[in-house]
Design a protein around this motif. Structure first.
Motif, PDB file in Angstrom:
ATOM      1  N   ASN A 131      40.826  37.454  82.374  1.00 21.66           N
ATOM      2  CA  ASN A 131      40.425  38.017  83.661  1.00 21.66           C
ATOM      3  C   ASN A 131      40.013  39.474  83.578  1.00 21.66           C
ATOM      4  N   LYS A 132      40.152  40.088  82.420  1.00 19.64           N
ATOM      5  CA  LYS A 132      39.876  41.514  82.300  1.00 19.64           C
ATOM      6  C   LYS A 132      38.652  41.759  81.427  1.00 19.64           C
ATOM      7  N   SER A 133      37.932  42.826  81.785  1.00 16.25           N
ATOM      8  CA  SER A 133      36.732  43.208  81.047  1.00 16.25           C
ATOM      9  C   SER A 133      37.050  44.378  80.125  1.00 16.25           C
ATOM     10  N   LEU A 134      36.090  44.727  79.319  1.00 18.56           N
ATOM     11  CA  LEU A 134      36.209  45.892  78.455  1.00 18.56           C
ATOM     12  C   LEU A 134      36.473  47.147  79.282  1.00 18.56           C
ATOM     13  N   LEU A 135      35.836  47.240  80.434  1.00 15.07           N
ATOM     14  CA  LEU A 135      36.062  48.381  81.326  1.00 15.07           C
ATOM     15  C   LEU A 135      37.506  48.435  81.815  1.00 15.07           C
ATOM     16  N   ASP A 136      38.080  47.265  82.087  1.00  6.02           N
ATOM     17  CA  ASP A 136      39.456  47.209  82.597  1.00  6.02           C
ATOM     18  C   ASP A 136      40.482  47.654  81.558  1.00  6.02           C
ATOM     19  N   ILE A 137      40.229  47.345  80.302  1.00  7.28           N
ATOM     20  CA  ILE A 137      41.244  47.614  79.277  1.00  7.28           C
ATOM     21  C   ILE A 137      40.919  48.824  78.403  1.00  7.28           C
ATOM     22  N   ASN A 138      39.704  49.360  78.543  1.00 12.63           N
ATOM     23  CA  ASN A 138      39.308  50.583  77.835  1.00 12.63           C
ATOM     24  C   ASN A 138      39.469  50.477  76.320  1.00 12.63           C
ATOM     25  N   GLU A 139      39.038  49.352  75.753  1.00 11.31           N
ATOM     26  CA  GLU A 139      39.108  49.177  74.298  1.00 11.31           C
ATOM     27  C   GLU A 139      37.804  49.637  73.647  1.00 11.31           C
ATOM     28  N   ASP A 140      37.717  49.491  72.346  1.00 11.40           N
ATOM     29  CA  ASP A 140      36.605  50.040  71.578  1.00 11.40           C
ATOM     30  C   ASP A 140      35.542  48.997  71.248  1.00 11.40           C
ATOM     31  N   VAL A 141      34.399  49.508  70.773  1.00 13.80           N
ATOM     32  CA  VAL A 141      33.241  48.659  70.473  1.00 13.80           C
ATOM     33  C   VAL A 141      32.607  49.113  69.165  1.00 13.80           C
ATOM     34  N   ILE A 142      32.170  48.132  68.390  1.00 12.09           N
ATOM     35  CA  ILE A 142      31.277  48.383  67.255  1.00 12.09           C
ATOM     36  C   ILE A 142      30.008  47.575  67.516  1.00 12.09           C
ATOM     37  N   VAL A 143      28.846  48.203  67.363  1.00 13.83           N
ATOM     38  CA  VAL A 143      27.556  47.529  67.500  1.00 13.83           C
ATOM     39  C   VAL A 143      26.882  47.517  66.128  1.00 13.83           C
ATOM     40  N   VAL A 144      26.469  46.321  65.707  1.00 13.38           N
ATOM     41  CA  VAL A 144      25.818  46.140  64.410  1.00 13.38           C
ATOM     42  C   VAL A 144      24.487  45.433  64.629  1.00 13.38           C
ATOM     43  N   SER A 145      23.419  46.024  64.124  1.00 11.79           N
ATOM     44  CA  SER A 145      22.104  45.380  64.187  1.00 11.79           C
ATOM     45  C   SER A 145      22.080  44.198  63.231  1.00 11.79           C
ATOM     46  N   GLN A 146      21.553  43.059  63.722  1.00 10.71           N
ATOM     47  CA  GLN A 146      21.511  41.864  62.871  1.00 10.71           C
ATOM     48  C   GLN A 146      20.268  41.046  63.189  1.00 10.71           C
ATOM     49  N   PHE A 147      19.191  41.311  62.442  1.00 15.01           N
ATOM     50  CA  PHE A 147      17.922  40.623  62.668  1.00 15.01           C
ATOM     51  C   PHE A 147      18.022  39.123  62.440  1.00 15.01           C
ATOM     52  N   THR A 148      18.996  38.673  61.657  1.00 15.03           N
ATOM     53  CA  THR A 148      19.097  37.246  61.343  1.00 15.03           C
ATOM     54  C   THR A 148      19.473  36.399  62.558  1.00 15.03           C
ATOM     55  N   LEU A 149      19.864  37.032  63.664  1.00 12.69           N
ATOM     56  CA  LEU A 149      20.137  36.266  64.890  1.00 12.69           C
ATOM     57  C   LEU A 149      18.879  35.579  65.400  1.00 12.69           C
ATOM     58  N   HIS A 150      17.713  36.073  64.990  1.00 12.50           N
ATOM     59  CA  HIS A 150      16.445  35.477  65.429  1.00 12.50           C
ATOM     60  C   HIS A 150      15.832  34.578  64.352  1.00 12.50           C
ATOM     61  N   ALA A 151      16.667  34.034  63.484  1.00 10.76           N
ATOM     62  CA  ALA A 151      16.184  33.137  62.434  1.00 10.76           C
ATOM     63  C   ALA A 151      15.631  31.856  63.047  1.00 10.76           C
ATOM     64  N   ASN A 152      14.500  31.411  62.525  1.00  8.58           N
ATOM     65  CA  ASN A 152      13.923  30.131  62.902  1.00  8.58           C
ATOM     66  C   ASN A 152      14.181  29.186  61.731  1.00  8.58           C
ATOM     67  N   THR A 153      14.875  28.088  62.017  1.00  8.84           N
ATOM     68  CA  THR A 153      15.241  27.147  60.955  1.00  8.84           C
ATOM     69  C   THR A 153      14.588  25.780  61.124  1.00  8.84           C
TER      70      THR A 153
END
Length: 150
Positions: free
Chosen positions: A63-85
């Motif tokens: 029921n809680k969001s990141l805003l509610d709990i004030n935890e941390d974030v890591i953002v990683v770029s990953q071009f392979t998410l757009h892989a066509n198989t």
């Protein structure tokens, strides 16, 4: 723009044996960008992620969001998410944005998350050979594609 959001008990990014990012509780966001992505996609996706109610409340109900709990974030770029198989066994990454488009969009996304969250987020390094380590909590993994805002 595609994002794989993982709720983590811990996560880190290592490049050439040097840890460049590390968090305990929060979210690891893997981000894939295509040429058609816009600043509106960035704003929508950031807002959606930080407001996702995927953290446990006092009854251990998500029921809680990141805003509610004030935890941390890591953002990683990953071009392979757009892989066509669809064809053969070697994925095609033709839909993934090239660095001249992807880098500014990635950086804008990080800045938007920081603004929406009200604190800095950690990142990997665009284009680097990264080792991403995580302990998925739950496990909770959510996939969001801005092309499916509906």
């Amino acid at each position: 723009m595609k994002a794989v959001i993982q709720r983590v008990s811990k996560a880190s990014v290592t490049i050439e044996e040097k840890k460049v990012a590390s968090i305990q509780n929060g979210l690891l966001i893997l981000l894939g960008i295509v040429d058609e992505d816009t600043l509106d996609d960035i704003k929508w996706l950031s807002n959606k992620i930080i407001n996702l109610r995927i953290f446990g409340d006092e009854q251990d109900v998500m029921n809680k969001s990141l805003l509610d709990i004030n935890e941390d974030v890591i953002v990683v770029s990953q071009f392979t998410l757009h892989a066509n198989t669809k064809k053969g066994n070697r994925p095609s990454y033709i839909k993934a944005a090239k660095p001249d488009v992807a880098i500014p969009m990635y950086e804008a996304f990080v800045k938007q998350v920081e603004a929406d969250l009200g604190k800095p987020v950690q990142t990997g390094q665009f284009g680097a050979d990264m080792k991403v380590e995580l302990l998925n909590d739950g496990p909770v993994t959510i996939i969001i594609d801005t092309k499916n805002k509906g």
